[in-house]
Design a protein around this motif. Sequence first.
Motif, short mmCIF file in Angstrom:
data_model
loop_
_atom_site.label_atom_id
_atom_site.label_comp_id
_atom_site.label_asym_id
_atom_site.label_seq_id
_atom_site.Cartn_x
_atom_site.Cartn_y
_atom_site.Cartn_z
N ALA A 130 59.06 -8.32 24.70
CA ALA A 130 57.74 -9.22 24.16
C ALA A 130 57.74 -10.14 23.87
O ALA A 130 58.69 -10.73 23.81
CB ALA A 130 57.48 -8.24 22.97
N ALA A 131 56.83 -10.92 24.58
CA ALA A 131 57.52 -12.58 24.84
C ALA A 131 57.23 -13.08 22.82
O ALA A 131 57.58 -14.28 22.78
CB ALA A 131 56.31 -12.74 25.58
N ALA A 132 56.14 -12.39 22.41
CA ALA A 132 56.35 -12.93 21.20
C ALA A 132 56.49 -12.49 20.08
O ALA A 132 56.64 -10.32 20.51
CB ALA A 132 54.40 -13.07 21.28
N PRO A 133 56.73 -12.30 19.10
CA PRO A 133 56.61 -11.70 17.70
C PRO A 133 55.87 -10.49 17.79
O PRO A 133 54.63 -10.44 17.53
CB PRO A 133 56.61 -12.26 16.47
CG PRO A 133 56.96 -14.11 17.46
CD PRO A 133 56.76 -13.83 18.35
N SER A 134 56.17 -9.52 16.92
CA SER A 134 54.94 -7.98 16.62
C SER A 134 54.35 -8.24 15.79
O SER A 134 53.03 -7.56 15.64
CB SER A 134 55.64 -6.75 17.24
OG SER A 134 56.09 -6.66 16.46
N SER A 135 55.01 -9.48 14.28
CA SER A 135 54.21 -9.21 13.48
C SER A 135 53.30 -10.39 12.94
O SER A 135 53.76 -11.72 13.59
CB SER A 135 55.88 -9.27 12.20
OG SER A 135 55.17 -9.09 11.26
N ARG A 136 52.23 -10.20 12.85
CA ARG A 136 51.37 -11.67 13.09
C ARG A 136 51.16 -11.87 11.31
O ARG A 136 50.97 -11.05 10.49
CB ARG A 136 50.47 -11.66 12.93
CG ARG A 136 50.58 -11.62 14.99
CD ARG A 136 50.55 -12.70 15.54
NE ARG A 136 51.74 -12.53 15.95
CZ ARG A 136 52.54 -13.87 16.25
NH1 ARG A 136 51.79 -15.16 16.07
NH2 ARG A 136 54.46 -13.90 16.30
N PRO A 137 50.79 -13.41 10.74
CA PRO A 137 51.15 -13.66 9.34
C PRO A 137 49.14 -13.36 9.18
O PRO A 137 49.27 -13.11 7.30
CB PRO A 137 50.36 -15.24 9.43
CG PRO A 137 50.42 -15.51 10.88
CD PRO A 137 50.92 -14.13 12.08
N SER A 138 48.35 -12.75 9.86
CA SER A 138 47.01 -12.02 8.92
C SER A 138 46.75 -11.56 9.97
O SER A 138 46.60 -11.03 10.99
CB SER A 138 45.89 -13.64 9.26
OG SER A 138 45.94 -13.72 10.39
N ARG A 139 45.70 -10.55 9.55
CA ARG A 139 44.81 -9.78 10.31
C ARG A 139 44.06 -10.67 11.87
O ARG A 139 44.74 -9.86 12.37
CB ARG A 139 44.02 -8.47 9.60
CG ARG A 139 44.24 -7.82 8.71
CD ARG A 139 43.86 -7.46 7.74
NE ARG A 139 43.87 -8.11 6.64
CZ ARG A 139 42.90 -7.00 5.44
NH1 ARG A 139 41.74 -6.47 5.79
NH2 ARG A 139 43.28 -7.60 4.48
N VAL A 140 43.18 -11.52 11.12
CA VAL A 140 42.72 -12.18 12.59
C VAL A 140 43.61 -12.89 13.67
O VAL A 140 43.65 -12.88 14.91
CB VAL A 140 41.71 -13.18 11.68
CG1 VAL A 140 41.62 -14.05 12.43
CG2 VAL A 140 41.38 -13.06 10.53
N ALA A 141 45.04 -13.25 13.41
CA ALA A 141 46.13 -13.46 14.25
C ALA A 141 46.68 -12.27 15.10
O ALA A 141 46.37 -12.22 16.40
CB ALA A 141 46.79 -14.09 13.74
N ALA A 142 46.09 -11.21 14.48
CA ALA A 142 47.16 -10.22 14.71
C ALA A 142 46.02 -9.22 16.28
O ALA A 142 46.36 -9.22 16.94
CB ALA A 142 47.00 -8.66 14.22
N ILE A 143 44.49 -10.40 15.43
CA ILE A 143 43.35 -9.38 16.80
C ILE A 143 43.20 -10.33 17.72
O ILE A 143 42.83 -10.07 19.19
CB ILE A 143 42.25 -8.89 15.79
CG1 ILE A 143 42.45 -8.26 14.73
CG2 ILE A 143 41.37 -8.62 16.71
CD1 ILE A 143 40.96 -8.49 14.45
N ASN A 144 43.49 -11.74 17.29
CA ASN A 144 43.62 -12.45 18.57
C ASN A 144 44.67 -11.70 19.48
O ASN A 144 44.43 -12.62 21.35
CB ASN A 144 43.99 -14.00 17.91
CG ASN A 144 42.49 -14.46 16.77
OD1 ASN A 144 40.99 -14.06 17.60
ND2 ASN A 144 42.59 -15.10 16.30
N MET A 145 45.57 -12.01 19.16
CA MET A 145 46.69 -11.91 19.84
C MET A 145 46.44 -10.31 20.46
O MET A 145 46.18 -10.43 22.25
CB MET A 145 48.29 -11.40 19.38
CG MET A 145 48.65 -12.50 18.87
SD MET A 145 50.58 -11.22 18.05
CE MET A 145 51.31 -11.03 19.89
#
Length: 73
Positions: A47-62
């Motif tokens: 995976a090019a980007a880490p799978s864990s994001r700092p917020s729910r919004v960031a995960a949804i944007n991914m």
Amino acid sequence: MGEKLLMKGNDAMAEGAVRAGCRFFAGYPITPQNEVPEYMSWRLPQAAAPSSRPSRVAAINMLYGRPRPGSDA
């Protein structure tokens, strides 16, 4: 019949997703499923980007940004 494995529920769910063809994971680490991002980062090291994001919004944007021509969402 295939090999039998004894796994925790979160690990079994993540492994099932990988075996079903999942090639991308974006998540927000919350207590009930903290093991899922850890397992997916181990199983999807390409995976090019880490799978864990700092917020729910960031995960949804991914997830919104993931689909692109020639790739599986």
